[in-house]
Design a protein around this motif. Structure first.
Motif, PDB file in Angstrom:
ATOM      1  N   THR A 120      14.343 -16.498  -8.627  1.00 35.60           N
ATOM      2  CA  THR A 120      14.247 -15.979  -7.500  1.00 35.60           C
ATOM      3  C   THR A 120      14.355 -16.658  -6.069  1.00 35.60           C
ATOM      4  OG1 THR A 120      12.678 -14.260  -8.545  1.00 35.60           O
ATOM      5  CG2 THR A 120      12.527 -14.446  -6.083  1.00 35.60           C
ATOM      6  N   THR A 140      11.456  -6.288 -11.800  1.00 35.51           N
ATOM      7  CA  THR A 140      12.372  -6.813 -12.965  1.00 35.51           C
ATOM      8  C   THR A 140      11.891  -6.097 -14.100  1.00 35.51           C
ATOM      9  OG1 THR A 140      12.838  -8.890 -11.895  1.00 35.51           O
ATOM     10  CG2 THR A 140      13.210  -8.813 -14.244  1.00 35.51           C
ATOM     11  N   ASP A 159       8.285  -9.717  -7.758  1.00 33.93           N
ATOM     12  CA  ASP A 159       9.685  -9.956  -8.334  1.00 33.93           C
ATOM     13  C   ASP A 159       9.454  -9.571  -9.972  1.00 33.93           C
ATOM     14  OD1 ASP A 159      12.432 -11.043  -8.659  1.00 33.93           O
ATOM     15  OD2 ASP A 159      11.649 -12.223 -10.107  1.00 33.93           O
TER      16      ASP A 159
END
Length: 417
Positions: free
Chosen positions: A307, A166, A162
């Protein structure tokens, strides 16, 4: 004179007590996560200390040695597991209590941030209570800890994936040439570092004169994964980018290194530690500090991440919603509504405590060598079990990253990001 001294002593005690109270209050309001880190770090240090000194004491406790005669290493593992279980129960209980907390008006929000004296007492009582349990109960926790530690490693991997996506999206959204150049420079730098580091691993863990085929296989697989990431990410049919691929590649190289360095120190192919099985106090302290900082960082990052399990009223979940009150409404009406609804919590308290509970299991596995009595008890995270856990973590990381790239091709109608 004695009356004056008594008065002075009373004033000092009152000031000290007031200082402690204000300090705890300040922590509870501003940095609850930091306080939880301190509590978790204290549990790791306590586990380490008891592992080194508590074995002779545990040998005298009848309900611990009831299953028969055991070596010293078994009692060291028992000490680590019992502290870990107390820590696990503390965070698991809080994780259950915090289910459904959505805004700061919930009474449980103050439980999460306050009451630190009571929390420390409860934590200490839970840890002490674990030493009164029979070893059969601890054996069950030992088995569960291996699965919990694996789940904690999996969460780390998902958080890393993640983070890389990002980071890449943040720079691409700027849509400026300098940011594209920065993306390319960082990507190339990470790939050069990954392959250079892999070359160094060949020198460290494939010494001349020894048949180290397993180590060579691990290192070659790491290099193949790095190359495959770039090929898949740059394929025209895949909506990928070189930056996440390069970051995951260098992470895999690092995990491969930690796996190989966890090989027994007497193993001929462990070029870093094969000269001596002895370990200095400074090396042990450095290894322990590295372990503590690594686990703490992973737990805080994962536990605070939006998340996973973001509450419906969190800023991320409600970012796209329109305000219920228009700008021309009265300020008093806004304040009343704000007071009635309360500020949404920034992250899931339940998931935060759950991550620390899993981290308690993971740290127990590190300090006990994944409960492998055959390995040296004076070392941290050393043994073949540790090696395979690290290597499997690297391969799972590679598979998950490849899936994030290929999944949109197999399921074009679903949204993955």
């Amino acid at each position: 004179m004695s009356c004056l001294l008594t008065c002075f002593s009373s004033c000092c005690a009152s000031l000290t007590c007031g200082l402690c109270t204000s300090l705890v209050s300040g922590i509870s309001k501003r940095s609850a996560r930091l306080a939880y880190c301190g509590l978790f770090g204290a549990s790791l240090i306590l586990s380490w200390i008891l592992r080194e000194v508590a074995a002779p004491l545990l040998e005298k406790i009848p309900w611990i040695k009831s299953s028969g005669t055991h070596p010293k290493e078994w009692y060291q593992i028992q000490a680590v597991l019992r502290v870990s279980m107390g820590n696990f129960l503390f965070f698991a209980i809080f994780s259950l209590i915090m289910i459904g907390v959505k805004d700061q008006n919930d009474k449980r929000d103050s439980w999460h941030h306050g009451g630190w004296i009571a929390k420390m007492v409860i934590w200490l009582l839970l840890v002490v209570l674990m030493f009164f349990l029979p070893d059969a109960v601890i054996s069950v926790y030992e088995i569960l800890s291996k699965f919990g530690a694996g789940l904690f490693l999996l969460v780390q991997v998902v958080i890393l994936l993640d983070f890389t996506h990002t980071w890449n999206d943040a720079w691409v959204e700027k849509d400026e040439q300098k940011w594209y150049i920065a993306l390319l420079a960082v990507s190339i730098g990470c790939y050069l570092a990954a392959f250079t580091f892999s070359g160094i691993l060949f020198m460290w863990f494939n010494p001349s004169g020894h048949d180290c085929g397993l180590n060579v296989f691990f290192i070659v697989m790491t290099m193949i994964l790095a190359f495959a990431f770039a090929v898949i990410a740059l394929h025209p049919a895949v909506n990928g980018s070189l930056l996440p691929a390069s970051v995951i590649s260098i992470y895999c190289a690092y995990v491969c290194f930690t796996g190989l360095s966890s090989e027994p120190h007497g193993y001929a192919c462990n070029g870093l530690h094969n000269k001596s099985k002895a370990v200095s106090t400074s090396t042990l302290v450095l290894g322990m500090l590295t372990t503590v900082l690594s686990v703490l960082y992973s737990a805080v990052r994962a536990g605070s991440s939006k998340t996973f399990l973001s509450p419906p009223s969190s800023p991320k979940a409600s970012a796209g919603k329109k305000p219920l009150l228009e700008a021309e409404e009265m300020e008093e009406g806004k304040e009343k509504k704000k007071e009635a609804e309360g500020q949404p919590v920034g992250y899931s308290y339940t998931f935060f405590h759950l991550i620390f509970a899993l981290a308690s299991m993971y740290s127990a596995m590190l300090l006990s060598g994944w409960t492998d009595i055959s390995e040296s008890s004076s070392l941290i995270d050393v043994g073949w079990t540790s090696v395979w856990v690290r290597i499997c973590t690297e391969w799972i990381t590679g598979l998950l990253y490849a899936w994030t790239l290929l999944a949109p091709l197999f399921f074009p109608d679903r949204e993955f990001f």
